[in-house]
Design a protein around this motif. Structure first.
Motif, short mmCIF file in Angstrom:
data_model
loop_
_atom_site.label_atom_id
_atom_site.label_comp_id
_atom_site.label_asym_id
_atom_site.label_seq_id
_atom_site.Cartn_x
_atom_site.Cartn_y
_atom_site.Cartn_z
N ARG A 243 40.51 51.40 -92.63
CA ARG A 243 38.96 51.78 -92.86
C ARG A 243 38.67 52.63 -91.56
N ALA A 244 37.74 53.48 -92.08
CA ALA A 244 37.12 54.08 -90.86
C ALA A 244 35.92 53.35 -90.44
N VAL A 245 35.58 52.89 -89.30
CA VAL A 245 34.66 51.97 -88.84
C VAL A 245 33.88 52.71 -87.58
N ALA A 246 32.61 52.54 -87.58
CA ALA A 246 31.68 53.03 -86.53
C ALA A 246 30.95 51.53 -86.15
N VAL A 247 30.92 51.15 -85.01
CA VAL A 247 30.41 50.30 -84.11
C VAL A 247 29.36 50.65 -83.07
N GLY A 248 28.06 50.25 -83.25
CA GLY A 248 27.33 50.89 -82.35
C GLY A 248 26.13 49.81 -82.02
N PHE A 249 25.23 50.24 -81.09
CA PHE A 249 23.85 49.55 -80.91
C PHE A 249 23.10 50.37 -80.12
N PRO A 252 16.70 50.42 -75.34
CA PRO A 252 16.18 51.47 -74.48
C PRO A 252 16.94 52.05 -73.38
N GLY A 253 16.60 53.22 -73.12
CA GLY A 253 17.25 53.86 -71.79
C GLY A 253 17.70 55.20 -72.19
N THR A 254 18.55 55.87 -70.98
CA THR A 254 18.73 57.04 -70.91
C THR A 254 20.25 57.30 -71.31
N PRO A 255 20.76 58.41 -71.94
CA PRO A 255 22.07 58.68 -72.13
C PRO A 255 23.14 58.62 -70.98
N ASP A 276 36.47 56.95 -77.13
CA ASP A 276 35.41 57.70 -76.78
C ASP A 276 34.15 56.85 -77.02
N VAL A 277 33.48 56.45 -75.84
CA VAL A 277 32.24 55.71 -76.15
C VAL A 277 31.28 56.92 -76.26
N LEU A 278 30.44 57.01 -77.39
CA LEU A 278 29.51 58.13 -77.54
C LEU A 278 28.06 57.62 -77.25
N ARG A 279 27.15 58.41 -76.69
CA ARG A 279 25.87 58.19 -76.61
C ARG A 279 25.17 59.27 -77.03
N LEU A 280 23.75 58.97 -77.58
CA LEU A 280 22.78 59.86 -77.89
C LEU A 280 21.47 59.47 -77.68
N ARG A 281 20.78 60.03 -77.11
CA ARG A 281 19.11 59.73 -76.58
C ARG A 281 18.44 59.95 -77.84
N LEU A 282 17.59 59.05 -78.11
CA LEU A 282 16.93 59.15 -79.11
C LEU A 282 15.38 58.93 -78.66
N ARG A 283 15.03 59.72 -77.86
CA ARG A 283 13.82 59.81 -76.93
C ARG A 283 13.88 58.65 -76.18
N SER A 284 12.89 57.81 -76.76
CA SER A 284 12.64 56.26 -75.92
C SER A 284 13.97 55.34 -75.87
N HIS A 285 14.94 55.41 -76.80
CA HIS A 285 16.06 54.84 -76.87
C HIS A 285 17.44 55.61 -76.77
N THR A 286 18.44 54.87 -76.53
CA THR A 286 19.58 55.32 -76.62
C THR A 286 20.84 54.61 -77.77
N CYS A 287 21.30 55.46 -78.46
CA CYS A 287 22.40 55.08 -79.45
C CYS A 287 23.68 54.95 -78.73
N THR A 288 24.53 53.94 -78.57
CA THR A 288 25.82 53.95 -78.33
C THR A 288 26.89 53.38 -79.16
N TRP A 289 27.87 54.29 -79.34
CA TRP A 289 28.90 53.96 -80.46
C TRP A 289 30.24 54.71 -80.23
N VAL A 290 31.19 53.92 -81.19
CA VAL A 290 32.30 54.25 -81.13
C VAL A 290 32.85 54.32 -82.39
N MET A 291 34.03 55.19 -82.72
CA MET A 291 34.57 55.43 -84.14
C MET A 291 36.13 55.06 -83.91
N LEU A 292 36.58 54.25 -85.03
CA LEU A 292 37.99 54.11 -84.96
C LEU A 292 38.75 53.70 -86.13
#
Length: 388
Positions: A243-249, A252-255, A276-292
């Motif tokens: 399975r292709a899996v995305a795990v994220g959280f 609040p914070g910066t990229p 690869d631990v990916l991070r994206l700023r969603l203005r006031s929050h940050t999304c952190t995730w990995v794909m595997l």
């Protein structure tokens, strides 16, 4: 007249100017560079779309390049590269230093009133349909978008940047014009230039901006609701029992790239375990995730947590300092020499994101602690809870 918005000038730091029309100009000094990089960032993305506008920010990006920028060609060959994200839309140009003024004129054309004819709109919608077909054929893209939907329910960050096919295909030139008029104002934009003679070029662009960025009346903006803090695990069958899996959280914070320690943590994990631990700023929050790829979602989460734990142990071991220096610190310092990367980072200055760069003083323990925190956050995504 331009207004200097920073304190005493740092001879090595970025120059920040704010023009009367609200346009932010940022200059990044790159001594000896034969090239110049420019980025125009407009503070509108898919998160600013109303339910009946899903996909409109991306359509607008296509039409601005085609219609306003005349195809995005600068001087004798360089092409503007454009991208739409959830928080922003950006337009980038890498040119010879002699073409900076021309590149500024091309990018500044984004603020002209946009009234596409039906033929241009139809052509770009056809191109977007092809782009959507390519993206949706990729299981990783589908899983990543499902992760954003799970992490950001009931917020504008949940829907894909490409939008809803029915909404996009039903767009009219009038709808495009209204959206452009509402959002493409200089006061919602930052223009960054990186060059050898940044002071002279910044002053020249400030003068030219009066011609190519007059702006139209700004209307009230709609602030996107922040995503909730939390975690998600989503997956889709990828064949052969995997399975292709995305795990994220989200939190609040910066990229990652704005924090020196987290940037080194990301490079260390990628070098030691290929994750690869990916991070994206969603203005006031940050999304952190990995794909595997994994047999199931629980196995994926456990694999990520185990990998992060192993990297932390490597860093705290006898060869940890060497690993950090050769696999993380040196590559990160070299990336600072990339003029386009420097310009991209400077464009985030008005989000309050510090331009942090690691130094030889960055400690192994700090990086290991950052990885341990990631380990705990990803492990918390297990359905049965984190292991004790």
């Amino acid at each position: 007249m331009p207004v200097l918005t920073t304190g005493p000038r740092d001879p090595t730091g970025p120059r920040h100017l704010t023009l009367d029309n609200g346009l932010h100009l940022v200059g990044v000094r790159r001594p000896g560079s034969p090239l110049a990089a420019l980025r125009l960032r407009i503070d509108v993305g898919s998160a600013d779309e109303a339910p009946d506008e899903h996909g409109l920010a991306h359509v607008l990006e296509h039409l601005v390049v085609r219609c306003s920028m005349g195809g995005g060609r600068v001087a004798d060959g360089a092409l503007v590269e454009a991208a739409t994200g959830r928080p922003h839309t950006s337009y980038d140009a890498l040119v010879r230093t002699g073409d900076i003024a021309t590149a500024g004129d091309v990018l500044g054309a984004a603020f002209r009133q946009l009234r596409p004819d039906t033929r241009h709109l139809a052509d770009e919608l056809a191109a977007i349909r092809r782009e959507r077909a390519q993206r949706t054929a990729d299981v990783r893209w589908r899983v990543q978008e499902a992760m954003f939907a799970a992490l950001c329910p009931d917020t504008p960050y949940a829907h894909p940047v490409l939008g809803d096919p029915g909404t996009v295909d039903g767009l009219t030139p009038e709808a495009v014009h209204r959206f452009h008029s509402r959002w493409y104002h200089p006061s919602r934009a930052t223009l960054v230039i990186g060059s050898d003679r940044v002071d002279e070029e910044l002053a020249a662009l400030a003068e030219r901006a009066r011609l190519w960025a007059p702006g139209h009346p700004r209307t009230e903006s709609r602030a996107a609701a922040p995503p909730p803090d939390g975690h998600a695990v989503v997956s889709e069958a990828a064949g052969a029992g995997r399975r292709a899996v995305a795990v994220g959280f989200t939190e609040p914070g910066t990229p990652c790239d704005a924090d020196a320690c987290l940037a080194l943590a990301r490079r260390s994990v990628r070098a030691a375990r290929g994750i690869d631990v990916l991070r994206l700023r969603l203005r006031s929050h940050t999304c952190t995730w990995v794909m595997l790829s994994a047999t199931d979602e629980s196995a994926a989460v456990r694999s990520v947590a185990a990998a992060l734990r192993a990297v932390r142990e490597l860093l705290l071991g006898p060869d940890g300092a060497a690993l950090l220096r050769t696999e993380a610190l040196i590559p990160e310092l070299r990336s600072a020499e990339d003029i386009q990367q420097s310009v991209a980072e400077a464009s985030d200055a008005f989000d309050g994101i510090p331009a942090a760069r690691p130094t030889t003083a960055t400690g192994v323990g700090e990086v290991a602690d950052a990885i341990a925190r990631w380990q705990r956050r990803f492990a918390a995504a297990l359905p049965e809870g984190p292991p004790t």
